[in-house]
Design a protein around this motif. Sequence first.
Motif, PDB file in Angstrom:
ATOM      1  N   LEU A 263       1.264  -1.088   0.037  1.00 40.94           N
ATOM      2  CA  LEU A 263       0.366  -0.441  -0.464  1.00 40.94           C
ATOM      3  C   LEU A 263       1.157   1.214  -0.041  1.00 40.94           C
ATOM      4  O   LEU A 263       0.315   2.583  -0.288  1.00 40.94           O
ATOM      5  CB  LEU A 263      -1.162   0.023   0.957  1.00 40.94           C
ATOM      6  N   LYS A 264       1.551   1.328   0.965  1.00 42.05           N
ATOM      7  CA  LYS A 264       2.940   2.587   0.577  1.00 42.05           C
ATOM      8  C   LYS A 264       3.327   2.817  -0.409  1.00 42.05           C
ATOM      9  O   LYS A 264       3.699   4.055  -0.980  1.00 42.05           O
ATOM     10  CB  LYS A 264       3.820   1.948   1.593  1.00 42.05           C
ATOM     11  N   ARG A 265       3.955   1.366  -1.276  1.00 43.63           N
ATOM     12  CA  ARG A 265       4.312   1.502  -3.191  1.00 43.63           C
ATOM     13  C   ARG A 265       3.019   1.999  -3.298  1.00 43.63           C
ATOM     14  O   ARG A 265       3.669   2.923  -4.195  1.00 43.63           O
ATOM     15  CB  ARG A 265       5.124   0.074  -3.195  1.00 43.63           C
ATOM     16  N   ARG A 266       2.543   1.720  -3.046  1.00 51.04           N
ATOM     17  CA  ARG A 266       1.174   2.273  -4.571  1.00 51.04           C
ATOM     18  C   ARG A 266       1.379   3.942  -4.296  1.00 51.04           C
ATOM     19  O   ARG A 266       0.996   4.598  -5.124  1.00 51.04           O
ATOM     20  CB  ARG A 266      -0.416   1.389  -3.632  1.00 51.04           C
ATOM     21  N   ASN A 267       1.435   4.054  -2.779  1.00 49.66           N
ATOM     22  CA  ASN A 267       0.986   5.382  -2.684  1.00 49.66           C
ATOM     23  C   ASN A 267       2.052   6.421  -2.467  1.00 49.66           C
ATOM     24  O   ASN A 267       2.472   7.821  -3.353  1.00 49.66           O
ATOM     25  CB  ASN A 267       0.846   5.755  -1.260  1.00 49.66           C
ATOM     26  N   LEU A 268       3.349   5.891  -3.095  1.00 52.09           N
ATOM     27  CA  LEU A 268       5.188   6.493  -3.668  1.00 52.09           C
ATOM     28  C   LEU A 268       4.142   6.360  -5.238  1.00 52.09           C
ATOM     29  O   LEU A 268       4.491   7.911  -6.086  1.00 52.09           O
ATOM     30  CB  LEU A 268       6.118   5.973  -3.469  1.00 52.09           C
ATOM     31  N   ILE A 269       3.709   5.703  -6.075  1.00 52.45           N
ATOM     32  CA  ILE A 269       3.552   5.554  -7.347  1.00 52.45           C
ATOM     33  C   ILE A 269       2.627   6.476  -7.894  1.00 52.45           C
ATOM     34  O   ILE A 269       2.844   7.171  -8.923  1.00 52.45           O
ATOM     35  CB  ILE A 269       3.226   3.882  -7.526  1.00 52.45           C
ATOM     36  N   LEU A 270       1.806   6.523  -7.126  1.00 54.05           N
ATOM     37  CA  LEU A 270       0.700   7.493  -7.663  1.00 54.05           C
ATOM     38  C   LEU A 270       0.828   9.767  -7.541  1.00 54.05           C
ATOM     39  O   LEU A 270       0.586   9.478  -8.352  1.00 54.05           O
ATOM     40  CB  LEU A 270      -0.351   7.585  -6.267  1.00 54.05           C
ATOM     41  N   SER A 271       2.367   9.848  -6.301  1.00 55.39           N
ATOM     42  CA  SER A 271       2.322  10.695  -6.536  1.00 55.39           C
ATOM     43  C   SER A 271       3.346  10.891  -6.957  1.00 55.39           C
ATOM     44  O   SER A 271       3.878  12.455  -7.921  1.00 55.39           O
ATOM     45  CB  SER A 271       3.030  10.657  -4.848  1.00 55.39           C
ATOM     46  N   LYS A 272       4.320   9.776  -7.812  1.00 53.30           N
ATOM     47  CA  LYS A 272       5.706  10.053  -8.815  1.00 53.30           C
ATOM     48  C   LYS A 272       4.505   9.821 -10.273  1.00 53.30           C
ATOM     49  O   LYS A 272       4.497  11.098 -11.229  1.00 53.30           O
ATOM     50  CB  LYS A 272       5.854   9.146  -9.130  1.00 53.30           C
ATOM     51  N   MET A 273       3.190   9.507 -10.477  1.00 52.40           N
ATOM     52  CA  MET A 273       2.217   9.965 -11.212  1.00 52.40           C
ATOM     53  C   MET A 273       2.154  10.990 -11.300  1.00 52.40           C
ATOM     54  O   MET A 273       1.771  11.880 -12.607  1.00 52.40           O
ATOM     55  CB  MET A 273       1.220   8.648 -11.850  1.00 52.40           C
ATOM     56  N   LEU A 274       1.528  11.892 -10.621  1.00 50.01           N
ATOM     57  CA  LEU A 274       1.513  12.865 -10.219  1.00 50.01           C
ATOM     58  C   LEU A 274       2.026  14.124 -10.530  1.00 50.01           C
ATOM     59  O   LEU A 274       2.075  14.949 -11.041  1.00 50.01           O
ATOM     60  CB  LEU A 274       0.680  13.061  -8.678  1.00 50.01           C
ATOM     61  N   GLU A 275       3.113  13.676  -9.959  1.00 50.81           N
ATOM     62  CA  GLU A 275       4.495  14.375 -10.381  1.00 50.81           C
ATOM     63  C   GLU A 275       5.053  14.189 -11.363  1.00 50.81           C
ATOM     64  O   GLU A 275       4.980  15.842 -11.903  1.00 50.81           O
ATOM     65  CB  GLU A 275       5.674  14.157  -9.622  1.00 50.81           C
ATOM     66  N   TYR A 276       4.681  13.144 -12.056  1.00 55.76           N
ATOM     67  CA  TYR A 276       5.092  13.793 -13.693  1.00 55.76           C
ATOM     68  C   TYR A 276       4.357  14.103 -14.412  1.00 55.76           C
ATOM     69  O   TYR A 276       4.182  13.395 -16.131  1.00 55.76           O
ATOM     70  CB  TYR A 276       6.104  12.259 -14.213  1.00 55.76           C
ATOM     71  N   GLY A 277       2.769  14.009 -14.011  1.00 58.56           N
ATOM     72  CA  GLY A 277       2.476  14.858 -14.517  1.00 58.56           C
ATOM     73  C   GLY A 277       1.082  14.212 -15.887  1.00 58.56           C
ATOM     74  O   GLY A 277       0.212  14.317 -16.629  1.00 58.56           O
ATOM     75  N   LYS A 278       0.928  12.424 -15.076  1.00 56.27           N
ATOM     76  CA  LYS A 278       0.079  10.880 -15.934  1.00 56.27           C
ATOM     77  C   LYS A 278      -0.935  10.986 -14.910  1.00 56.27           C
ATOM     78  O   LYS A 278      -1.921  10.570 -16.077  1.00 56.27           O
ATOM     79  CB  LYS A 278       1.110  10.002 -15.640  1.00 56.27           C
ATOM     80  N   ILE A 279      -1.068  11.701 -14.447  1.00 56.01           N
ATOM     81  CA  ILE A 279      -2.579  12.278 -13.618  1.00 56.01           C
ATOM     82  C   ILE A 279      -2.445  13.677 -13.388  1.00 56.01           C
ATOM     83  O   ILE A 279      -1.685  14.340 -12.937  1.00 56.01           O
ATOM     84  CB  ILE A 279      -2.792  11.141 -12.537  1.00 56.01           C
ATOM     85  N   THR A 280      -4.062  13.888 -12.954  1.00 55.24           N
ATOM     86  CA  THR A 280      -4.273  14.871 -12.472  1.00 55.24           C
ATOM     87  C   THR A 280      -4.818  14.819 -10.801  1.00 55.24           C
ATOM     88  O   THR A 280      -4.872  13.807 -10.922  1.00 55.24           O
ATOM     89  CB  THR A 280      -5.823  15.355 -13.125  1.00 55.24           C
ATOM     90  N   GLU A 281      -4.667  16.481 -10.196  1.00 57.41           N
ATOM     91  CA  GLU A 281      -4.792  15.955  -8.707  1.00 57.41           C
ATOM     92  C   GLU A 281      -6.355  15.233  -8.045  1.00 57.41           C
ATOM     93  O   GLU A 281      -5.521  15.319  -7.252  1.00 57.41           O
ATOM     94  CB  GLU A 281      -5.006  17.518  -8.132  1.00 57.41           C
ATOM     95  N   SER A 282      -6.706  15.601  -9.741  1.00 59.40           N
ATOM     96  CA  SER A 282      -8.614  14.975  -8.491  1.00 59.40           C
ATOM     97  C   SER A 282      -8.497  13.353  -9.076  1.00 59.40           C
ATOM     98  O   SER A 282      -8.864  12.801  -7.892  1.00 59.40           O
ATOM     99  CB  SER A 282      -9.226  15.809  -9.298  1.00 59.40           C
TER     100      SER A 282
END
Length: 211
Positions: free
Chosen positions: A150-169
Amino acid sequence: YKDIPSDVEDALLSIEDIRYYEHPGVDIKAIARAGYVLVKNKGEIKQGGSTITQQLVKLKFLTLEKSYERKLEEVIIAYNLEKKFNKTEILEFYLNMINYGNGAYGIESASQIYFSKSAKDLTLSQVAFLTGVPNNPTLYSPINNFDNALKRRNLILSKMLEYGKITESEYSLAIKEEIVLDLTESKYEPDSYDVSFIISSASKEIMKQND
């Protein structure tokens, strides 16, 4: 490749190889960062700097031994591999070979085993959750080390956000989503491992035909 959800690729590249489409199989910048960490830690290998292509090389050609000699072999083979296959083919091979633990080889097998659904039906949160497992299938085992996964999932989601792969919402919804495994008994029948392993092996054979 056409059946692999775009979120799967985005999550993978965000955490493993954000410059995947820019480098020729070897990322000099990543290697330089790994070298800096190596010196900083007085020769202890803490960060690999491996690209997706290099990781595929380790799966197909080399052992997981951490040594300077093996790293050099990995770099040379990765560079040549990208002369034989395009980026799409390499990603396709990788996502059909990688070990997701518990007998799951490849993203489709992992999706069926852990969530009893096809990869195309995974939520963004579930994609990120599964993407974290191959880095260390024991440490991030969804069954035995759920909190780590789960912690790894959270890190990946934060990276996706950082690199513009997903939006804030999208990030906000995914980070809040509860991960509930669906481990039906049938998923642990011997055929489950056999079939996923055969798919992984078949991918390797296809690559060999083009070596």
